[in-house]
Design a protein around this motif. Structure first.
Motif, PDB file in Angstrom:
ATOM      1  N   PRO A 240     -14.354  19.276   6.629  1.00  0.00           N
ATOM      2  CA  PRO A 240     -15.080  20.535   6.852  1.00  0.00           C
ATOM      3  C   PRO A 240     -16.454  20.286   7.467  1.00  0.00           C
ATOM      4  CG  PRO A 240     -14.041  20.543   4.696  1.00  0.00           C
ATOM      5  CD  PRO A 240     -13.860  19.153   5.246  1.00  0.00           C
ATOM      6  N   GLY A 241     -16.785  21.047   8.477  1.00  0.00           N
ATOM      7  CA  GLY A 241     -18.078  20.898   9.142  1.00  0.00           C
ATOM      8  C   GLY A 241     -17.994  20.102  10.421  1.00  0.00           C
ATOM      9  N   THR A 242     -17.122  19.098  10.434  1.00  0.00           N
ATOM     10  CA  THR A 242     -16.967  18.296  11.650  1.00  0.00           C
ATOM     11  C   THR A 242     -15.524  18.311  12.161  1.00  0.00           C
ATOM     12  OG1 THR A 242     -16.565  16.282  10.362  1.00  0.00           O
ATOM     13  CG2 THR A 242     -18.847  16.742  11.012  1.00  0.00           C
ATOM     14  N   LYS A 243     -14.704  19.174  11.562  1.00  0.00           N
ATOM     15  CA  LYS A 243     -13.296  19.218  11.956  1.00  0.00           C
ATOM     16  C   LYS A 243     -13.138  19.564  13.430  1.00  0.00           C
ATOM     17  CE  LYS A 243     -10.484  20.626   8.835  1.00  0.00           C
ATOM     18  NZ  LYS A 243      -9.691  21.454   7.885  1.00  0.00           N
ATOM     19  N   TRP A 244     -14.090  20.343  13.957  1.00  0.00           N
ATOM     20  CA  TRP A 244     -14.000  20.716  15.371  1.00  0.00           C
ATOM     21  C   TRP A 244     -14.111  19.491  16.278  1.00  0.00           C
ATOM     22  CZ3 TRP A 244     -17.789  20.283  19.215  1.00  0.00           C
ATOM     23  CH2 TRP A 244     -19.043  19.836  18.790  1.00  0.00           C
ATOM     24  N   LYS A 245     -14.860  18.484  15.831  1.00  0.00           N
ATOM     25  CA  LYS A 245     -14.941  17.243  16.616  1.00  0.00           C
ATOM     26  C   LYS A 245     -13.630  16.476  16.554  1.00  0.00           C
ATOM     27  CE  LYS A 245     -18.790  14.870  16.679  1.00  0.00           C
ATOM     28  NZ  LYS A 245     -19.976  14.099  16.235  1.00  0.00           N
ATOM     29  N   ALA A 246     -12.939  16.559  15.409  1.00  0.00           N
ATOM     30  CA  ALA A 246     -11.605  15.964  15.319  1.00  0.00           C
ATOM     31  C   ALA A 246     -10.662  16.641  16.308  1.00  0.00           C
ATOM     32  CB  ALA A 246     -11.071  16.094  13.892  1.00  0.00           C
TER      33      ALA A 246
ATOM     34  N   SER B 160     -18.616  28.635  26.580  1.00  0.00           N
ATOM     35  CA  SER B 160     -18.993  27.745  25.487  1.00  0.00           C
ATOM     36  C   SER B 160     -20.364  27.128  25.739  1.00  0.00           C
ATOM     37  CB  SER B 160     -17.941  26.652  25.295  1.00  0.00           C
ATOM     38  OG  SER B 160     -17.786  25.879  26.464  1.00  0.00           O
ATOM     39  N   PHE B 161     -20.701  26.865  27.012  1.00  0.00           N
ATOM     40  CA  PHE B 161     -22.015  26.315  27.355  1.00  0.00           C
ATOM     41  C   PHE B 161     -23.130  27.286  26.945  1.00  0.00           C
ATOM     42  CE2 PHE B 161     -25.424  26.114  30.626  1.00  0.00           C
ATOM     43  CZ  PHE B 161     -25.967  24.900  30.254  1.00  0.00           C
ATOM     44  N   ILE B 162     -22.964  28.575  27.254  1.00  0.00           N
ATOM     45  CA  ILE B 162     -23.967  29.582  26.886  1.00  0.00           C
ATOM     46  C   ILE B 162     -24.068  29.690  25.362  1.00  0.00           C
ATOM     47  CG2 ILE B 162     -24.517  32.040  26.989  1.00  0.00           C
ATOM     48  CD1 ILE B 162     -23.148  32.067  29.763  1.00  0.00           C
ATOM     49  N   THR B 163     -22.916  29.616  24.694  1.00  0.00           N
ATOM     50  CA  THR B 163     -22.911  29.682  23.230  1.00  0.00           C
ATOM     51  C   THR B 163     -23.645  28.489  22.621  1.00  0.00           C
ATOM     52  OG1 THR B 163     -20.755  30.793  23.339  1.00  0.00           O
ATOM     53  CG2 THR B 163     -21.437  29.917  21.205  1.00  0.00           C
ATOM     54  N   MET B 164     -23.443  27.311  23.200  1.00  0.00           N
ATOM     55  CA  MET B 164     -24.146  26.116  22.732  1.00  0.00           C
ATOM     56  C   MET B 164     -25.663  26.301  22.819  1.00  0.00           C
ATOM     57  SD  MET B 164     -21.851  23.172  24.548  1.00  0.00           S
ATOM     58  CE  MET B 164     -20.094  23.004  24.222  1.00  0.00           C
ATOM     59  N   LEU B 165     -26.124  26.907  23.886  1.00  0.00           N
ATOM     60  CA  LEU B 165     -27.563  27.143  24.047  1.00  0.00           C
ATOM     61  C   LEU B 165     -28.079  28.109  22.986  1.00  0.00           C
ATOM     62  CD1 LEU B 165     -27.860  27.432  27.950  1.00  0.00           C
ATOM     63  CD2 LEU B 165     -28.488  25.489  26.506  1.00  0.00           C
ATOM     64  N   PHE B 166     -27.322  29.182  22.726  1.00  0.00           N
ATOM     65  CA  PHE B 166     -27.749  30.159  21.717  1.00  0.00           C
ATOM     66  C   PHE B 166     -27.768  29.554  20.323  1.00  0.00           C
ATOM     67  CE2 PHE B 166     -26.706  33.590  24.818  1.00  0.00           C
ATOM     68  CZ  PHE B 166     -27.920  34.274  24.718  1.00  0.00           C
ATOM     69  N   LYS B 167     -26.801  28.672  20.044  1.00  0.00           N
ATOM     70  CA  LYS B 167     -26.715  28.048  18.723  1.00  0.00           C
ATOM     71  C   LYS B 167     -27.565  26.777  18.619  1.00  0.00           C
ATOM     72  CE  LYS B 167     -22.181  29.790  17.318  1.00  0.00           C
ATOM     73  NZ  LYS B 167     -22.669  30.395  16.073  1.00  0.00           N
ATOM     74  N   LYS B 168     -28.271  26.461  19.697  1.00  0.00           N
ATOM     75  CA  LYS B 168     -29.162  25.297  19.760  1.00  0.00           C
ATOM     76  C   LYS B 168     -28.421  23.973  19.554  1.00  0.00           C
ATOM     77  CE  LYS B 168     -33.252  27.924  18.366  1.00  0.00           C
ATOM     78  NZ  LYS B 168     -34.389  28.033  17.439  1.00  0.00           N
ATOM     79  N   ASP B 169     -27.175  23.920  19.998  1.00  0.00           N
ATOM     80  CA  ASP B 169     -26.442  22.654  20.052  1.00  0.00           C
ATOM     81  C   ASP B 169     -26.750  21.991  21.389  1.00  0.00           C
ATOM     82  OD1 ASP B 169     -25.219  22.702  17.573  1.00  0.00           O
ATOM     83  OD2 ASP B 169     -23.519  23.886  18.285  1.00  0.00           O
TER      84      ASP B 169
ATOM     85  N   LYS C 274     -14.968  25.548  16.581  1.00  0.00           N
ATOM     86  CA  LYS C 274     -16.202  25.517  15.791  1.00  0.00           C
ATOM     87  C   LYS C 274     -16.780  26.917  15.586  1.00  0.00           C
ATOM     88  CE  LYS C 274     -20.837  23.522  15.557  1.00  0.00           C
ATOM     89  NZ  LYS C 274     -21.884  22.718  16.226  1.00  0.00           N
ATOM     90  N   MET C 275     -16.742  27.741  16.645  1.00  0.00           N
ATOM     91  CA  MET C 275     -17.305  29.091  16.546  1.00  0.00           C
ATOM     92  C   MET C 275     -16.564  29.945  15.529  1.00  0.00           C
ATOM     93  SD  MET C 275     -18.439  30.199  20.402  1.00  0.00           S
ATOM     94  CE  MET C 275     -16.835  29.908  21.148  1.00  0.00           C
ATOM     95  N   PHE C 276     -15.253  29.740  15.390  1.00  0.00           N
ATOM     96  CA  PHE C 276     -14.460  30.568  14.495  1.00  0.00           C
ATOM     97  C   PHE C 276     -14.386  30.008  13.075  1.00  0.00           C
ATOM     98  CE2 PHE C 276     -12.258  32.081  18.483  1.00  0.00           C
ATOM     99  CZ  PHE C 276     -12.790  33.360  18.411  1.00  0.00           C
ATOM    100  N   GLU C 277     -14.725  28.704  12.903  1.00  0.00           N
ATOM    101  CA  GLU C 277     -14.477  28.038  11.630  1.00  0.00           C
ATOM    102  C   GLU C 277     -15.174  28.711  10.460  1.00  0.00           C
ATOM    103  OE1 GLU C 277     -14.171  23.496   9.838  1.00  0.00           O
ATOM    104  OE2 GLU C 277     -15.380  23.869  11.627  1.00  0.00           O
TER     105      GLU C 277
END
Length: 554
Positions: A204-210, A399-408, A452-455
């Motif tokens: 949990p938390g990093t499953k999206w990287k998996a 996803s790029f725009i979302t990354m910017l908003f979420k500060k990833d 990741k966004m939906f998790e």
């Protein structure tokens, strides 16, 4: 399969021992304390591979890269093995202990995938360019030092890829069987890296990287798997590009604190990839992600490695074609008698670009078309999987725009680097094989970030459908590639030795030197050099033998 496995073992031994020795030298020079920097087996392997690749590039300017050099490298590796025996023994014991701690199902998956990859590489080599000029280039590399004006007898022989140089060192021939092991074993090491990253991140938390690592493996397995037995620089660059990005994503925090060894490795991966395929030039931007701390020292490491890796590439370009980079005649700074005429260089460039846009159409009809005129025929010329790959990469701007908003910001930077490389690729020569690595990373990152966004959102129920889609994707890959191991079962001899390499009937021609031309097609495969696809009318030797090179008589 057995023969290939033995060769893979030899290759792994050489690269691992050289890599470990290089790491020890770097550690002593930098004054690093023992075990301060953790280096994994795959990192030793790639450091050894890319270091040896650069050394072979330098040596190829003066000597052939054939069995004598391989014998020397093997003896050197054995000597280094004996000198570093205790440390190597310790590394192997640690790896065995970790393997014993794994679940049986995990070990079974690894064994089955490796066996599957072995069944892939024993099939007949089908990559078109290997028969057209890769195999011929390798013969020149194995028999001669760099030949001035070699591109004058066939322009493709001047398309200098340093991957063909190291492939020359590790080409094995047994009668009519040719084994090119590097793409296969490097992809296998990449798979193992992705597997263990998936295993470590599936929480949990990093499953999206998996999900990210698993999708990379699945999409690459689906598309490039039939060509792992070839000498294609496109396949190797795809592997190295993926490896470069996962070096960053796998160590987001640690990467900024360290780490001279990782800096050396990343620099070797990036600059080697550029010399293997110039279309990956903007991969160098990924090095900027490693410069947030210890800027001066890391910059110095990058510059030194860049010079050591790029210099032999430029020197070989100079000799093979008379240009700094071929086929880009606009960069014309040399005036030597073996230079390929400008009109021939332009012709070569035009064919590569036009074929990448609309294959099968004469370049005169394509090269001057506007983007709006060729983009739809280009898109339609791709198969359904390739179209999906392109569409997902196009939509990853979301996803790029979302990354910017979420500060990833780290992953936003990675996505931006992928965008820049894909834009350059699209404008220059948009053949998918020229950008496999970037397309796979962009595709996988978009899907993983959606996960990741939906998790942890109110829409987490959607994840089950995404998991079902990934599972379906897995079964599609299996269904598309199941014929490969089944074919081996039908031909049991493939379990011992790979399928023979294709041969072609040739006819002898004479200029002031003897050469051969295929009778029924344009590929020479691995027949005796010099072999070219067309008669030579105005090409002559510069001296008394083939080593002196070739020039065009105006």
């Amino acid at each position: 399969m057995i023969l290939v496995l033995l060769i893979w073992t030899l290759v792994f031994f050489v690269f691992f021992v050289i890599g470990l020795s290089v790491v020890r030298v770097i550690s002593r020079i930098a004054g690093l304390k023992e075990n301060r920097e953790i280096v994994t087996l795959d990192e030793y392997f790639f450091i050894g591979f890319l270091t040896l690749s650069s050394l072979c590039g330098i040596l190829s300017i003066w000597i052939p890269i054939g069995y004598k050099v391989l014998l020397f490298v093997s003896v050197l590796s054995l000597t280094l093995f004996l000198l570093n025996f205790r440390e190597i023994q310790n590394k192997i014991e640690i790896a065995i202990r970790e393997l014993l701690l794994m679940k049986r199902v995990e070990v079974l998956v690894i064994v089955l995938i490796i066996l599957f990859l072995l069944t892939v590489v024993v099939h007949k080599i089908t990559w078109y360019d290997t028969g057209l000029y890769h195999a011929q280039s390798i013969q020149w590399i194995r028999k001669y030092a760099v030949v001035p004006g070699l591109g004058n007898i066939h322009g493709r022989l001047a398309l200098n890829s340093m991957f063909l140089v190291i492939s020359g060192l590790f080409t094995f021939q047994i009668k009519d069987v040719l084994i090119f092991p590097l793409n296969g074993i490097c992809y296998t090491i990449l798979f193992l890296k992705l597997f263990f990253l998936f295993k470590s991140e599936y929480a949990p938390g990093t499953k999206w990287k998996a999900v990210f690592y698993s999708v990379i493996f699945l999409i690459s397995l689906l598309i490039i798997i039939p060509f792992l037995n070839s000498t294609s620089p496109d396949i190797m660059c795809g592997t190295l590009i993926i490896y470069a990005f996962i070096l960053i994503t796998a160590q987001t925090e640690e990467f900024n604190k360290i780490n001279y060894i990782k800096t050396v490795l990343l620099s070797l991966v990036v600059f080697s990839c550029v010399t293997y395929k110039i279309s990956s030039i903007f991969l160098v931007l990924i090095l900027l992600l490693n410069l947030r701390k210890e800027l001066l020292k890391k910059s110095l490491i990058i510059i030194v490695i860049g010079i050591l890796v790029i210099t032999p590439y430029i020197v070989r370009n100079y000799y093979l074609s008379g240009y700094l980079i071929y086929p880009f005649p606009s960069i014309d700074i040399f005036n030597v008698d073996w230079k390929i005429p400008v009109d021939r260089a332009l012709f070569e460039k035009s064919w590569i670009v036009s074929w990448a846009r609309i294959p099968g159409v004469p370049y005169q009809e394509v090269i001057n078309l506007k983007i709006s005129e060729w983009i739809i025929p280009w898109f339609k010329s791709n198969d359904s999987i390739s179209k999906l790959l392109l569409i997902i990469n196009s939509l990853s701007i979301i996803s790029f725009i979302t990354m910017l908003f979420k500060k990833d910001f780290l992953f936003a930077k990675i996505q931006l680097i992928v965008f820049i490389n894909l834009i350059f690729w699209f404008l220059m020569a948009p053949d998918l094989r020229f950008a496999y690595g970037f397309l796979f990373i962009g595709f996988s990152l978009a899907i993983a970030y959606l996960f990741k966004m939906f998790e942890y959102s109110n829409y987490s129920g959607i994840l089950k459908y995404l998991k079902i889609a990934i599972a379906c994707f897995f079964f599609i890959v299996i269904a598309r590639r199941i014929s490969i191991p089944l074919e081996v079962l039908k031909h049991p001899l493939l379990c011992i030795i790979p399928a023979p390499y294709e041969t072609v009937e040739t006819k002898e021609f004479k200029s002031d030197f003897n050469y051969r031309i295929p009778v029924r097609e344009d590929r020479c495969f691995y027949c005796e050099i010099p072999c070219v696809p067309f008669p030579l009318t105005n090409v002559k030797l510069r001296g008394h033998d083939l080593q002196d090179g070739f020039k065009v008589i105006k």
